[in-house]
Design an enzyme around this catalytic site. Structure first.
Site, short mmCIF file in Angstrom:
data_model
loop_
_atom_site.label_atom_id
_atom_site.label_comp_id
_atom_site.label_asym_id
_atom_site.label_seq_id
_atom_site.Cartn_x
_atom_site.Cartn_y
_atom_site.Cartn_z
N ASP A 1 -17.15 8.51 0.05
CA ASP A 1 -16.89 8.82 1.46
C ASP A 1 -18.14 8.73 2.33
O ASP A 1 -18.04 8.78 3.56
CB ASP A 1 -16.32 10.24 1.59
CG ASP A 1 -15.00 10.40 0.83
OD1 ASP A 1 -14.43 9.37 0.45
OD2 ASP A 1 -14.57 11.54 0.63
N ARG B 1 4.65 -8.21 10.74
CA ARG B 1 4.76 -6.77 10.48
C ARG B 1 3.51 -6.01 10.91
O ARG B 1 2.43 -6.60 11.07
CB ARG B 1 4.88 -6.53 8.96
CG ARG B 1 6.25 -6.77 8.44
CD ARG B 1 6.28 -6.65 6.93
NE ARG B 1 7.64 -6.73 6.43
CZ ARG B 1 7.97 -7.10 5.21
NH1 ARG B 1 7.04 -7.43 4.34
NH2 ARG B 1 9.24 -7.12 4.86
O1 F6P Z 1 -14.55 12.64 -2.60
C1 F6P Z 1 -14.27 11.35 -2.99
C2 F6P Z 1 -12.79 11.14 -3.10
O2 F6P Z 1 -12.62 9.85 -3.60
C3 F6P Z 1 -12.00 11.35 -1.81
O3 F6P Z 1 -12.06 10.28 -0.94
C4 F6P Z 1 -10.63 11.66 -2.35
O4 F6P Z 1 -9.91 12.48 -1.48
C5 F6P Z 1 -10.92 12.41 -3.59
O5 F6P Z 1 -12.19 12.02 -4.02
C6 F6P Z 1 -9.90 12.24 -4.67
O6 F6P Z 1 -10.36 12.83 -5.83
P1 F6P Z 1 -9.61 13.07 -7.22
O7 F6P Z 1 -10.26 12.17 -8.21
O8 F6P Z 1 -9.87 14.50 -7.59
O9 F6P Z 1 -8.16 12.79 -7.03
#
Ligand code: F6P
Length: 342
Positions: free
Chosen positions: A128, A163
């Site tokens: 992120d 679309r």
């Molecule tokens: O923090 C990184 C991230 O990839 C986010 O973008 C996402 O919401 C989350 O981790 C998902 O994590 P998990 O592997 O716990 O489902």
């Protein structure tokens, strides 16, 4: 002879193995013993660790994921686990622990260092790109590249079928992936958590665009977007556990379709963004970060995280990196408005 531990915590991402390899190569060069801890904090709780040598890290530079494994466990919620971490850390003889992780992992590391359980050096990892104190965390570049390629592919199918394509990308609290991939992929609308969604404005912009003769559009949505006028958006998110984010794009697509009448489809990019081979840039910064982490150990900069500023390596207190999230650069967003539908 110094003994250095390394663990990877929280979500995996491309580039983790580049860091592990660099820590081992640089560490051995200095005559250190490098111990790999399995599955993040869980490995310290279970005393699951092994010494890493050059053979252990051979051929991993381009491999996604982490050879050490990871977990999302939070030992701060369980005093027994902290006790075990403390005992196993002491027993292992580790002098300093290199913690490769994001916000949640660093909160734990910082607290354990404060309680004098461990001595830590942080290496920033984040799909992120939400960690403060560094221009980039590794993993982000790969995610942007993958998301961009997906947008490229969505354009052709959207055009053929006339679309609206709504594509959901990762970004729990910050919209870096949406913004950068949206610009690089030529998206028409980019929705980010930093700006609450105005769904009426989105529909109006899409209608305007199609009245001008376009017959397809691409809408990029960060998984963590909110919408002040539609509390159900919030509800969907808050009812789910943090780690099962995703799915907001379905709601947005339904609203777009019913308001505009345009055929609308959803693509959730999900974990595709996190798996597989790291980009050259992530391998490069992962390698630089790993080498610098060992240099910080030498300088005894415990409680600090490796940081990249204007392409130069520095260090910042971990506390500073987790104090507040690095939100998107609004100058870039404003610049990109010229390409977005209005
Ligand atoms: O923090 C990184 C991230 O990839 C986010 O973008 C996402 O919401 C989350 O981790 C998902 O994590 P998990 O592997 O716990 O489902």
């Amino acid at each position: 002879m110094k003994k250095i531990g390394i663990l990877t915590g929280g979500a995996d991402c491309p580039g983790l193995n580049s860091v592990i390899r660099a820590v081992v190569c640089k560490g051995l060069h200095h005559g250190y013993v490098i111990t790999g801890i399995k599955n993040g904090w869980q490995g310290l709780i279970d005393n699951d660790m092994k010494v890493l040598d050059l053979n252990s890290v051979s051929g991993i530079l381009d491999r996604g994921g982490t050879i050490l494994g990871t977990s999302r466990i939070n030992p701060l919620e369980n005093p027994d686990q902290i006790k075990k971490i403390s005992e196993n850390y002491k027993r292992s003889g580790i002098d300093a622990l290199i913690v490769v992780g994001g916000e949640a992992t660093f909160r734990i590391a910082s607290e354990l260092q404060k309680r004098k359980v461990i001595r830590v050096i942080g290496v920033p990892k984040s799909i992120d790109n939400s960690l403060s104190g560094t221009d980039y965390a590794f993993g982000f570049d790969t995610a942007v590249n993958i998301a961009t390629e997906c947008i490229d592919r969505l354009h052709t199918t959207a055009e053929s079928h006339h679309r609206i394509m709504v594509a959901e990308v990762m970004g729990r609290y910050t919209g870096w992936v949406a913004l950068e991939a949206g610009i690089a992929g030529g998206a028409n609308i980019v929705l980010v958590p930093e700006i609450p969604v105005d769904i009426e404005a989105v529909c109006k912009a899409l209608k305007n665009r199609h009245q001008c003769g376009r017959t397809s559009s691409i809408v990029i949505v960060s998984e963590g977007v909110t919408c002040k006028d539609h509390p159900e958006f919030f509800k969907t998110i808050s009812e789910k556990k943090m780690h099962t984010f995703g799915g907001i794009s379905e709601l947005i697509a339904r609203m777009i379709e019913s308001e505009t009448g345009f055929d609308t489809r959803v693509s959730m990019l999900g974990y595709i963004q996190r798996g597989g081979i790291p980009s050259a840039y992530d391998r490069l910064i992962g390698t630089r970060f790993g080498v610098h982490a060992i240099e910080l150990v030498e300088e005894e900069k415990f409680g600090h995280m490796v940081s990249l500023r204007n392409n130069r390596l520095h260090s910042v207190p971990i506390e500073e990196a987790i104090e507040k999230r690095k939100t998107i650069n609004m100058d870039i967003y404003d610049m990109a408005r010229v390409f977005f539908a209005e």
